[in-house]
Design an enzyme around this catalytic site. Structure first.
Site, PDB file in Angstrom:
ATOM      1  N   VAL A  19       0.144  -7.642  23.894  1.00 55.40           N
ATOM      2  CA  VAL A  19       1.528  -7.596  23.418  1.00 55.40           C
ATOM      3  C   VAL A  19       2.301  -6.499  24.152  1.00 55.40           C
ATOM      4  O   VAL A  19       3.465  -6.673  24.513  1.00 55.40           O
ATOM      5  CB  VAL A  19       1.567  -7.390  21.880  1.00 55.40           C
ATOM      6  CG1 VAL A  19       3.002  -7.242  21.385  1.00 55.40           C
ATOM      7  CG2 VAL A  19       0.877  -8.558  21.175  1.00 55.40           C
ATOM      8  N   ARG A 115       3.713  -4.719   6.756  1.00 52.70           N
ATOM      9  CA  ARG A 115       4.527  -5.936   6.584  1.00 52.70           C
ATOM     10  C   ARG A 115       4.940  -6.206   5.150  1.00 52.70           C
ATOM     11  O   ARG A 115       6.021  -6.726   4.901  1.00 52.70           O
ATOM     12  CB  ARG A 115       3.760  -7.160   7.094  1.00 52.70           C
ATOM     13  CG  ARG A 115       3.714  -7.254   8.591  1.00 52.70           C
ATOM     14  CD  ARG A 115       2.946  -8.490   9.028  1.00 52.70           C
ATOM     15  NE  ARG A 115       2.698  -8.439  10.454  1.00 52.70           N
ATOM     16  CZ  ARG A 115       1.699  -9.059  11.058  1.00 52.70           C
ATOM     17  NH1 ARG A 115       0.841  -9.788  10.347  1.00 52.70           N
ATOM     18  NH2 ARG A 115       1.538  -8.953  12.361  1.00 52.70           N
ATOM     19  N   CYS A 150       2.089 -13.930  14.214  1.00 50.74           N
ATOM     20  CA  CYS A 150       2.640 -14.921  15.164  1.00 50.74           C
ATOM     21  C   CYS A 150       2.731 -16.337  14.583  1.00 50.74           C
ATOM     22  O   CYS A 150       3.751 -17.022  14.740  1.00 50.74           O
ATOM     23  CB  CYS A 150       1.825 -14.914  16.454  1.00 50.74           C
ATOM     24  SG  CYS A 150       0.068 -14.593  16.225  1.00 50.74           S
ATOM     25  N   GLN A 177      -5.013 -21.756  17.269  1.00 47.56           N
ATOM     26  CA  GLN A 177      -4.388 -20.550  17.814  1.00 47.56           C
ATOM     27  C   GLN A 177      -5.002 -20.136  19.153  1.00 47.56           C
ATOM     28  O   GLN A 177      -6.222 -20.187  19.347  1.00 47.56           O
ATOM     29  CB  GLN A 177      -4.471 -19.410  16.783  1.00 47.56           C
ATOM     30  CG  GLN A 177      -3.776 -19.807  15.486  1.00 47.56           C
ATOM     31  CD  GLN A 177      -3.627 -18.698  14.467  1.00 47.56           C
ATOM     32  OE1 GLN A 177      -3.317 -18.977  13.318  1.00 47.56           O
ATOM     33  NE2 GLN A 177      -3.813 -17.452  14.861  1.00 47.56           N
ATOM     34  N   SER A 180      -4.957 -15.548  23.576  1.00 45.79           N
ATOM     35  CA  SER A 180      -4.226 -14.277  23.697  1.00 45.79           C
ATOM     36  C   SER A 180      -3.884 -13.701  22.332  1.00 45.79           C
ATOM     37  O   SER A 180      -3.578 -12.513  22.212  1.00 45.79           O
ATOM     38  CB  SER A 180      -2.953 -14.457  24.534  1.00 45.79           C
ATOM     39  OG  SER A 180      -2.110 -15.428  23.939  1.00 45.79           O
ATOM     40  N   GLY A 181      -3.952 -14.527  21.294  1.00 48.08           N
ATOM     41  CA  GLY A 181      -3.705 -14.041  19.940  1.00 48.08           C
ATOM     42  C   GLY A 181      -4.767 -13.062  19.479  1.00 48.08           C
ATOM     43  O   GLY A 181      -4.559 -12.323  18.517  1.00 48.08           O
ATOM     44  N   LYS A 206      -2.252 -13.958   5.663  1.00 52.53           N
ATOM     45  CA  LYS A 206      -0.916 -13.658   6.210  1.00 52.53           C
ATOM     46  C   LYS A 206      -0.018 -14.886   6.105  1.00 52.53           C
ATOM     47  O   LYS A 206       1.154 -14.792   5.744  1.00 52.53           O
ATOM     48  CB  LYS A 206      -1.037 -13.202   7.668  1.00 52.53           C
ATOM     49  CG  LYS A 206      -1.781 -11.882   7.802  1.00 52.53           C
ATOM     50  CD  LYS A 206      -2.088 -11.562   9.263  1.00 52.53           C
ATOM     51  CE  LYS A 206      -3.040 -10.373   9.347  1.00 52.53           C
ATOM     52  NZ  LYS A 206      -3.703 -10.254  10.647  1.00 52.53           N
ATOM     53  N   ARG A 232      -9.336 -20.897  16.092  1.00 52.92           N
ATOM     54  CA  ARG A 232      -9.121 -20.388  17.458  1.00 52.92           C
ATOM     55  C   ARG A 232      -9.508 -21.485  18.447  1.00 52.92           C
ATOM     56  O   ARG A 232     -10.603 -22.065  18.323  1.00 52.92           O
ATOM     57  CB  ARG A 232      -9.977 -19.140  17.684  1.00 52.92           C
ATOM     58  CG  ARG A 232      -9.758 -18.468  19.014  1.00 52.92           C
ATOM     59  CD  ARG A 232      -8.465 -17.689  19.085  1.00 52.92           C
ATOM     60  NE  ARG A 232      -8.446 -16.548  18.199  1.00 52.92           N
ATOM     61  CZ  ARG A 232      -7.314 -15.945  17.798  1.00 52.92           C
ATOM     62  NH1 ARG A 232      -6.123 -16.375  18.200  1.00 52.92           N
ATOM     63  NH2 ARG A 232      -7.363 -14.917  16.969  1.00 52.92           N
ATOM     64  N   HIS A 239       0.445 -21.087  19.956  1.00 51.22           N
ATOM     65  CA  HIS A 239      -0.238 -21.504  18.724  1.00 51.22           C
ATOM     66  C   HIS A 239       0.379 -22.815  18.226  1.00 51.22           C
ATOM     67  O   HIS A 239       1.606 -22.907  18.063  1.00 51.22           O
ATOM     68  CB  HIS A 239      -0.049 -20.463  17.618  1.00 51.22           C
ATOM     69  CG  HIS A 239      -0.737 -19.145  17.865  1.00 51.22           C
ATOM     70  ND1 HIS A 239      -1.620 -18.919  18.895  1.00 51.22           N
ATOM     71  CD2 HIS A 239      -0.683 -17.976  17.162  1.00 51.22           C
ATOM     72  CE1 HIS A 239      -2.071 -17.669  18.822  1.00 51.22           C
ATOM     73  NE2 HIS A 239      -1.510 -17.083  17.793  1.00 51.22           N
ATOM     74  N   THR A 328       2.746 -14.596  22.069  1.00 50.57           N
ATOM     75  CA  THR A 328       3.009 -13.204  22.481  1.00 50.57           C
ATOM     76  C   THR A 328       4.480 -12.966  22.803  1.00 50.57           C
ATOM     77  O   THR A 328       4.887 -11.828  22.967  1.00 50.57           O
ATOM     78  CB  THR A 328       2.143 -12.789  23.691  1.00 50.57           C
ATOM     79  OG1 THR A 328       2.446 -13.639  24.799  1.00 50.57           O
ATOM     80  CG2 THR A 328       0.672 -12.862  23.353  1.00 50.57           C
TER      81      THR A 328
HETATM   82  N1  LIG Z   1      -1.780 -11.017  20.600  1.00 50.86           N
HETATM   83  C1  LIG Z   1      -0.897 -11.662  19.829  1.00 50.86           C
HETATM   84  O1  LIG Z   1      -0.571 -12.864  20.043  1.00 50.86           O
HETATM   85  C2  LIG Z   1      -0.246 -10.962  18.672  1.00 50.86           C
HETATM   86  C3  LIG Z   1       0.774 -11.623  17.998  1.00 50.86           C
HETATM   87  C4  LIG Z   1       1.391 -11.003  16.917  1.00 50.86           C
HETATM   88  C5  LIG Z   1       0.977  -9.750  16.518  1.00 50.86           C
HETATM   89  N2  LIG Z   1      -0.057  -9.121  17.182  1.00 50.86           N
HETATM   90  C6  LIG Z   1      -0.420  -7.777  16.729  1.00 50.86           C
HETATM   91  O2  LIG Z   1       0.033  -6.869  17.752  1.00 50.86           O
HETATM   92  C7  LIG Z   1      -0.847  -5.736  17.829  1.00 50.86           C
HETATM   93  C8  LIG Z   1      -1.356  -5.624  19.267  1.00 50.86           C
HETATM   94  O3  LIG Z   1      -2.097  -6.794  19.587  1.00 50.86           O
HETATM   95  P1  LIG Z   1      -2.667  -7.074  21.045  1.00 50.86           P
HETATM   96  O4  LIG Z   1      -3.076  -8.493  21.029  1.00 50.86           O
HETATM   97  O5  LIG Z   1      -1.725  -6.583  22.079  1.00 50.86           O
HETATM   98  O6  LIG Z   1      -3.982  -6.125  21.044  1.00 50.86           O
HETATM   99  P2  LIG Z   1      -4.785  -5.521  22.291  1.00 50.86           P
HETATM  100  O7  LIG Z   1      -4.633  -6.396  23.487  1.00 50.86           O
HETATM  101  O8  LIG Z   1      -6.146  -5.246  21.782  1.00 50.86           O
HETATM  102  O9  LIG Z   1      -4.023  -4.117  22.597  1.00 50.86           O
HETATM  103  C9  LIG Z   1      -4.138  -3.012  21.729  1.00 50.86           C
HETATM  104  C10 LIG Z   1      -3.352  -1.828  22.266  1.00 50.86           C
HETATM  105  O10 LIG Z   1      -3.492  -0.731  21.336  1.00 50.86           O
HETATM  106  C11 LIG Z   1      -4.115   0.377  21.996  1.00 50.86           C
HETATM  107  N3  LIG Z   1      -5.074   1.039  21.081  1.00 50.86           N
HETATM  108  C12 LIG Z   1      -6.272   0.551  20.659  1.00 50.86           C
HETATM  109  N4  LIG Z   1      -6.863   1.448  19.837  1.00 50.86           N
HETATM  110  C13 LIG Z   1      -6.032   2.516  19.768  1.00 50.86           C
HETATM  111  C14 LIG Z   1      -6.091   3.771  19.116  1.00 50.86           C
HETATM  112  N5  LIG Z   1      -7.147   4.115  18.327  1.00 50.86           N
HETATM  113  N6  LIG Z   1      -5.060   4.636  19.281  1.00 50.86           N
HETATM  114  C15 LIG Z   1      -4.005   4.310  20.040  1.00 50.86           C
HETATM  115  N7  LIG Z   1      -3.886   3.143  20.710  1.00 50.86           N
HETATM  116  C16 LIG Z   1      -4.879   2.241  20.571  1.00 50.86           C
HETATM  117  C17 LIG Z   1      -4.819  -0.201  23.198  1.00 50.86           C
HETATM  118  O11 LIG Z   1      -4.935   0.817  24.179  1.00 50.86           O
HETATM  119  P3  LIG Z   1      -6.178   0.900  25.219  1.00 50.86           P
HETATM  120  O12 LIG Z   1      -5.908  -0.123  26.295  1.00 50.86           O
HETATM  121  O13 LIG Z   1      -6.061   2.303  25.723  1.00 50.86           O
HETATM  122  O14 LIG Z   1      -7.433   0.627  24.447  1.00 50.86           O
HETATM  123  C18 LIG Z   1      -3.830  -1.303  23.602  1.00 50.86           C
HETATM  124  O15 LIG Z   1      -2.743  -0.734  24.293  1.00 50.86           O
HETATM  125  C19 LIG Z   1      -1.943  -5.985  16.781  1.00 50.86           C
HETATM  126  O16 LIG Z   1      -1.603  -5.329  15.587  1.00 50.86           O
HETATM  127  C20 LIG Z   1      -1.911  -7.499  16.611  1.00 50.86           C
HETATM  128  O17 LIG Z   1      -2.410  -7.902  15.364  1.00 50.86           O
HETATM  129  C21 LIG Z   1      -0.657  -9.686  18.256  1.00 50.86           C
END
Ligand SMILES: NC(=O)c1ccc[n+]([C@@H]2O[C@H](COP(=O)([O-])OP(=O)(O)OC[C@H]3O[C@@H](n4cnc5c(N)ncnc54)[C@H](OP(=O)(O)O)[C@@H]3O)[C@@H](O)[C@H]2O)c1
Length: 352
Positions: A19, A115, A150, A177, A180-181, A206, A232, A239, A328
């Site tokens: 994201v 939320r 999402c 889904q 990338s989710g 959710k 998934r 999705h 995303t």
């Molecule tokens: N992916 C989707 O389609 C989607 C849709 C809606 C909502 N979301 C929500 O959006 C959020 C991010 O999702 P994502 O898919 O982007 O996850 P992701 O790819 O796992 O990315 C997580 C991010 O958070 C950082 N992070 C992890 N642990 C941390 C910590 N302890 N302290 C500070 N930073 C930390 C990671 O940094 P590093 O690279 O340094 O580990 C990375 O930048 C989640 O809450 C998810 O539920 C995701």
């Protein structure tokens, strides 16, 4: 707020993830916002963004961002950026986003942690823009505005026109889904190739609660019973959501098509920089929407709806449809940026 005002400095927390990368893409040359800081975990902090990230997007990593030093998220508390887009995992987002809001930041969150908080708007500008004023009831100069999950955003946009015109009593929902989710690196290839996983932890709850919060009034969720199964599937982005809906008031297929086709949102929302011209695209072909063909409708900000049917002997109150959301973009970073554009236009970033 005057749109000629200088851009507002913004930061991204969780900038290296799936994201976070979409935030970087969506904030390039933005008319209201200027990216000044990126933050992530201790694993990444201190490296340049280009070193820390495994960039996944076709759009390419902007060179100015590649050269930024990644900060620890805690450093954003005292940072000059007024707005923080949060793409943090829920397990760390709860306290981190509270600290940022307490420090006077406007936090636009993708995580589930806040939320359902009473004064945190769960916002889709075309659906419930009036909920944004809840943010003003949070203490201090900072506040949190959240995105729904999402699939909840996709489902809510697809059914909001039906809720507004006919009322919804009940929905049975099944999702497929995208990978990338699950974030990066996400689901193991050995688990998902040639397979469907019939369970996503935490996801069904959710979908049961978030659409009702968004479709209701500020403190009173809509009274809609939702039964849901989330799965998934082996798709990169997008999705797919099948919904079997029982309306409160009977409608014929033409009325349903018209309600979906005519859905726009308020005029001051329609012309926000990231707002699609038509938030809902209606398909009449039997084999649409499809993730590969339809996820990028209007830059990934429109939801596609098709396979609209009435369910035989259940009568005019029963409607079946299939919706598709880019998880995303409209489902995450694009939605947060749109929420921030509405907050900017309504002057929330300039609270005294
Ligand atoms: N992916 C989707 O389609 C989607 C849709 C809606 C909502 N979301 C929500 O959006 C959020 C991010 O999702 P994502 O898919 O982007 O996850 P992701 O790819 O796992 O990315 C997580 C991010 O958070 C950082 N992070 C992890 N642990 C941390 C910590 N302890 N302290 C500070 N930073 C930390 C990671 O940094 P590093 O690279 O340094 O580990 C990375 O930048 C989640 O809450 C998810 O539920 C995701």
């Amino acid at each position: 707020m005057s749109e000629a005002a200088p851009p507002i400095d913004v930061a991204i927390a969780g900038a290296t993830g799936v994201v976070g990368q979409r935030f970087i893409e969506g904030l390039q040359s933005h008319p209201y916002f200027r990216l000044v800081a990126v933050a992530a975990s201790d694993r990444s902090a201190g490296q340049t963004y280009g070193e820390a990230v495994n960039w996944q997007l076709d759009s390419g990593l902007p060179p100015d961002v590649a050269g930024m030093t990644v900060l620890p998220v805690a450093d954003l508390v005292g940072h000059e950026a007024r707005v923080v887009f949060s793409a943090l995992p829920s397990k760390v987002a709860g306290p981190a986003e509270t600290d940022l809001a307490d420090a006077g930041k406007a936090v636009l969150s993708n995580a589930s942690s806040h939320r359902m908080d009473r004064y945190v708007p769960l916002l889709i500008p075309e659906v419930n823009p009036e909920h944004l004023s809840l943010a003003l009831q949070q203490p201090g100069d900072g506040f949190i505005v959240a995105n729904a999950n999402c699939s909840s955003i996709g489902l809510t946009l697809a059914v909001a026109p039906l809720e507004q015109e006919f009322g919804i009593a009940e929905m049975h929902v099944f999702t497929g889904q995208a990978l990338s989710g699950a974030g990066y690196p996400g689901v193991s290839a050995l688990d998902i190739v040639d397979n469907v996983i019939p369970y996503i932890e935490g996801e069904e709850e959710k979908l049961r609660t978030e659409p009702a919060k968004m479709l209701g009034s500020a403190f009173r969720p809509a009274d809609i019973e939702v039964r849901v199964t989330t799965t998934r599937v082996n798709v990169t982005d997008g999705h797919l959501i099948a919904a079997h809906i029982m309306l409160q008031e009977g409608a014929d297929l033409d009325q349903i098509h018209r309600a979906l086709e005519d859905f726009r949102g308020l005029s001051d929302v329609q012309n926000l920089p990231s707002a699609p011209e038509r938030p809902v695209h209606v398909h009449y072909e039997a084999n649409r929407p499809q993730p590969r063909l339809d996820r990028d409708a209007e830059g990934g900000m429109a939801v596609s709806v098709g396979r609209i049917r009435q369910a035989g002997k259940l009568g005019r109150r029963a409607v079946d449809l299939v919706a598709l959301i880019h998880n995303t973009k409209r489902g995450a970073a694009g939605q947060s940026i749109l929420n921030a554009e509405l907050a900017f236009r309504r002057g929330l970033f300039y609270r005294p």
